[in-house]
Every structure is written in C-alpha cells, then in structure tokens.
Design an enzyme around this catalytic site. Structure first.
Site, PDB file in Angstrom:
ATOM      1  N   SER A 258       0.728  -1.144  -0.118  1.00 13.80           N
ATOM      2  CA  SER A 258      -0.028  -0.195  -0.154  1.00 13.80           C
ATOM      3  C   SER A 258       1.139   1.326  -0.081  1.00 13.80           C
ATOM      4  CB  SER A 258      -0.991   0.173   1.306  1.00 13.80           C
ATOM      5  OG  SER A 258      -1.586   1.011   1.451  1.00 13.80           O
ATOM      6  N   GLY A 259       0.312   2.255  -0.318  1.00 11.40           N
ATOM      7  CA  GLY A 259       0.883   3.618  -0.126  1.00 11.40           C
ATOM      8  C   GLY A 259       2.330   3.862  -0.658  1.00 11.40           C
ATOM      9  N   ILE A 260       2.875   4.509   0.258  1.00  9.90           N
ATOM     10  CA  ILE A 260       4.330   4.898  -0.393  1.00  9.90           C
ATOM     11  C   ILE A 260       5.296   3.697  -0.584  1.00  9.90           C
ATOM     12  CG2 ILE A 260       6.601   5.531   0.857  1.00  9.90           C
ATOM     13  CD1 ILE A 260       4.926   7.481   2.835  1.00  9.90           C
TER      14      ILE A 260
ATOM     15  N   TYR B 248       3.514   7.776  18.565  1.00 10.52           N
ATOM     16  CA  TYR B 248       3.850   7.548  17.027  1.00 10.52           C
ATOM     17  C   TYR B 248       5.104   8.429  16.871  1.00 10.52           C
ATOM     18  CZ  TYR B 248       3.975   8.170  12.049  1.00 10.52           C
ATOM     19  OH  TYR B 248       4.131   8.194  10.716  1.00 10.52           O
TER      20      TYR B 248
HETATM   21  P1  NAD Z   1      -0.017   2.745   4.271  1.00 13.01           P
HETATM   22  O1  NAD Z   1      -1.134   2.021   5.350  1.00 13.01           O
HETATM   23  O2  NAD Z   1      -0.691   3.102   2.930  1.00 13.01           O
HETATM   24  O3  NAD Z   1       1.063   1.371   4.246  1.00 13.01           O
HETATM   25  C1  NAD Z   1       1.652   0.674   5.196  1.00 13.01           C
HETATM   26  C2  NAD Z   1       1.708  -0.644   4.846  1.00 13.01           C
HETATM   27  O4  NAD Z   1       2.439  -1.216   5.884  1.00 13.01           O
HETATM   28  C3  NAD Z   1       0.414  -1.264   4.650  1.00 13.01           C
HETATM   29  O5  NAD Z   1       0.445  -1.981   3.528  1.00 13.01           O
HETATM   30  C4  NAD Z   1       0.359  -2.190   5.854  1.00 13.01           C
HETATM   31  O6  NAD Z   1      -0.084  -3.447   5.545  1.00 13.01           O
HETATM   32  C5  NAD Z   1       1.855  -2.446   6.131  1.00 13.01           C
HETATM   33  N1  NAD Z   1       2.021  -2.861   7.740  1.00 13.01           N
HETATM   34  C6  NAD Z   1       1.300  -2.131   8.549  1.00 13.01           C
HETATM   35  N2  NAD Z   1       1.686  -3.076   9.873  1.00 13.01           N
HETATM   36  C7  NAD Z   1       2.414  -4.066   9.374  1.00 13.01           C
HETATM   37  C8  NAD Z   1       3.018  -4.953  10.010  1.00 13.01           C
HETATM   38  N3  NAD Z   1       3.025  -5.376  11.377  1.00 13.01           N
HETATM   39  N4  NAD Z   1       3.683  -6.075   9.211  1.00 13.01           N
HETATM   40  C9  NAD Z   1       3.911  -6.036   7.805  1.00 13.01           C
HETATM   41  N5  NAD Z   1       3.369  -4.887   7.485  1.00 13.01           N
HETATM   42  C10 NAD Z   1       2.685  -3.955   7.963  1.00 13.01           C
HETATM   43  O7  NAD Z   1       0.784   3.786   4.843  1.00 13.01           O
HETATM   44  P2  NAD Z   1       1.739   4.833   4.316  1.00 13.01           P
HETATM   45  O8  NAD Z   1       1.398   6.211   4.384  1.00 13.01           O
HETATM   46  O9  NAD Z   1       2.237   4.291   3.018  1.00 13.01           O
HETATM   47  O10 NAD Z   1       3.105   4.680   5.379  1.00 13.01           O
HETATM   48  C11 NAD Z   1       4.412   4.158   5.093  1.00 13.01           C
HETATM   49  C12 NAD Z   1       5.283   4.618   6.012  1.00 13.01           C
HETATM   50  O11 NAD Z   1       5.401   5.982   5.715  1.00 13.01           O
HETATM   51  C13 NAD Z   1       5.016   4.381   7.644  1.00 13.01           C
HETATM   52  O12 NAD Z   1       6.239   3.852   8.259  1.00 13.01           O
HETATM   53  C14 NAD Z   1       4.401   5.807   7.865  1.00 13.01           C
HETATM   54  O13 NAD Z   1       4.695   5.741   9.345  1.00 13.01           O
HETATM   55  C15 NAD Z   1       5.506   6.761   7.156  1.00 13.01           C
HETATM   56  N6  NAD Z   1       4.784   8.062   7.117  1.00 13.01           N
HETATM   57  C16 NAD Z   1       3.544   8.176   6.507  1.00 13.01           C
HETATM   58  C17 NAD Z   1       3.050   9.344   6.143  1.00 13.01           C
HETATM   59  C18 NAD Z   1       2.110   9.862   5.368  1.00 13.01           C
HETATM   60  O14 NAD Z   1       1.653  10.973   5.530  1.00 13.01           O
HETATM   61  N7  NAD Z   1       1.339   9.056   4.670  1.00 13.01           N
HETATM   62  C19 NAD Z   1       3.812  10.469   6.727  1.00 13.01           C
HETATM   63  C20 NAD Z   1       5.380  10.264   7.302  1.00 13.01           C
HETATM   64  C21 NAD Z   1       5.526   8.957   7.585  1.00 13.01           C
END
Ligand code: NAD
Length: 253
Positions: free
Chosen positions: A19-21, A154
C-alpha cells in the site's frame, strides 16, 4: 559524471509494499530496472496486487514485521534465492493517536512493536544477506521532530527510527553499508483512512495538514519514492547517517 537512478541488476526489498508509499516505491524501483524485488507486508491481497503491477521480478512474502520469527523466515527465503540485497526500504508502519490521558497499553505496545522493534529485528535477520556497499533506508516521519498533538507515541517511535539510522550507519560503515532515514511530511496514502474518521472529518484533517506545509498541499507517494531511490542509488554514495525530510517544507514552517 553519469547521473542516473539505474537499478539494473540490483536486488531490492521493500516492507509495507502492499500500500501507499511502499507500493509506489517498489514500482519505482522496478521501473528503474531492479532485477528482483522482495515485497513484504501482512496484507496478502494488497501484496498480490502490488506484485501483479510489477510482474515476475516481484516476489511476495506475507509477514508481520513485529514478529521476529517472520524476519527469520524471510531471511531464509532470501538466502535460498542466493542474491544478496543491494537496497532495503524498511517502510512498514502504523499510525494512530495515543492521547496521554487514556491511550491503552496495547496500542502503545503495537506502535513500538511495528514501527521500532520490526526495523531492528528485520535488519538483524537480513544483514547476512545484504551485500557490502548496500543502502538501507528507514521510513521515519516529520512527526519525529514536529508536534502532532495526541500522537506522542507515534512521534516517539519515529524519533527512535532516526536514532537507529545514525547508530546503524556507524555499525555498518565497516561494510560500507549506508543507512539513512527519510521523513515524509503528510502524504496522501491509505494510512489516514485507517484512522476510521468520518469522511468529512478526514477531509478536514488532510486539508489542515496541507496548510501546515510551505508548498500548501499534501504530498504524493511518488515524491517520496523519488527520494528513496536517490538515497539507494550510487548518486548518494557519500550520504550516510542522515535523516532526509521529504515534506514540502513542513519542518521549515
Ligand atoms: P499505508 O497504510 O498505505 O502503508 C503501510 C503498509 O504497511 C500497509 O501495506 C500495511 O499493511 C503495512 N503494515 C502495517 N503493519 C504491518 C506489519 N505489522 N507487518 C507488515 N506490514 C505492515 O501507509 P503509508 O502512508 O504508505 O506509510 C508508510 C510509512 O510512511 C509508515 O512507516 C508511515 O509511518 C510513514 N509515514 C507516512 C506519512 C503519510 O503522511 N502517509 C507521513 C510520514 C511517515
């Protein structure tokens, strides 16, 4: 000087790749020529969809990064493949509020287990299968440095991630393995929908985050992926132990 982001012949691992990033970054590595990609996540359906986007170079591994045994099983699979890793983006993470007044212990423990412990034991298990001279990028957040009221746990997990990057840069320098963290600002991904807020409240939250950024908008996963590829590329060969904000000026506000 040749300036490119070419990953031809490189072997890459991305956690949180469903997902996502993480998903967008895995796609970007593939587009930049990576020879093989390990996609790790606990969301099996999302992993399958992410792998389908990339094709046969992608291998999926369903795992909960908070479980040490998952990392050992993953490391065994990487060992079997016989291709040491050149680039790791340890990105899986979770995000939710933990008000000091009443946040439960289980929510506290889970944030640290996934966002902090998962990185330590993940890299520990994989290290024997990481090539000397490789690059490791840990996904942190601007929340490590900037106050997001109600999200202290967090924020603390991401401050720990920044500390890991500096410490591990030292520990792994003898093997010329570079370790950096990257701090996204607010990026439009499914992570915010997982907060379970009503749509109107979610839109308001995202709008307010966008206004806290110098560039006046939330970011896109592609903008984070570009920075991950840079840090993992030969262009960043003299960069280790830093935290790179990719935040549209959030920290400069
Ligand atoms: P997202 O929820 O779209 O993706 C996160 C992914 O991590 C998901 O696919 C989820 O299934 C996986 N995941 C969660 N827990 C897990 C586990 N225990 N084991 C394996 N996989 C697991 O979120 P995102 O926004 O793409 O976030 C990715 C990273 O970026 C995270 O570390 C988040 O803290 C960081 N981040 C995001 C933002 C933002 O604004 N989106 C900002 C700063 C930091």
């Amino acid at each position: 000087m040749k300036l490119n982001l070419d990953f031809t012949g490189r072997h890459v691992l991305v956690t949180g790749a469903a997902s996502g990033i993480g998903r967008v970054t895995a796609n970007a590595f593939a587009a930049a020529g990576a020879e093989s990609l390990w996609l790790v996540d606990l969301d099996e359906a999302g992993l399958a969809a992410a792998a389908a986007e990339i094709g046969p170079r992608a291998q999926t591994f369903a795992a909960d990064v908070s479980q040490v045994a998952s990392h050992q099983a993953l490391a065994a699979r990487v060992a079997e493949a016989g291709t040491p890793l050149d680039a790791l983006f340890l990105n899986a993470g979770i995000f939710y509020p933990t008000p000091l007044a009443d946040a439960p212990e289980a929510g506290y423990d889970k944030l640290f287990a996934v966002n902090v412990k998962g990185l330590f034991f993940g890299l520990q298990a994989l290290l024997p299968h990481v090539r000397d001279g490789a690059s490791v990028v840990l996904c942190s957040s601007v929340a490590a440095q900037y106050v997001l009221p109600g999200y202290s746990v967090y924020s603390a997990t991401k401050a720990a991630v920044n500390a890991y990057a500096r410490q591990w840069a030292h520990e792994l320098a003898p093997r010329r393995i570079r370790v950096n963290s990257l701090s996204p600002g607010p990026i439009e991904t499914p992570i915010f929908a997982k907060l379970g807020l009503p749509q109107e409240q979610l839109d308001g939250f995202m709008g307010s985050l966008g206004q806290m950024v110098l560039l006046g908008r939330v970011g896109r996963s592609e903008e984070v992926a570009a920075a991950v590829l840079f840090l993992c590329s030969d262009l960043a060969s003299y960069i280790t132990g830093i935290d790179l904000p990719v935040d549209g000026g959030y920290l400069a506000f």
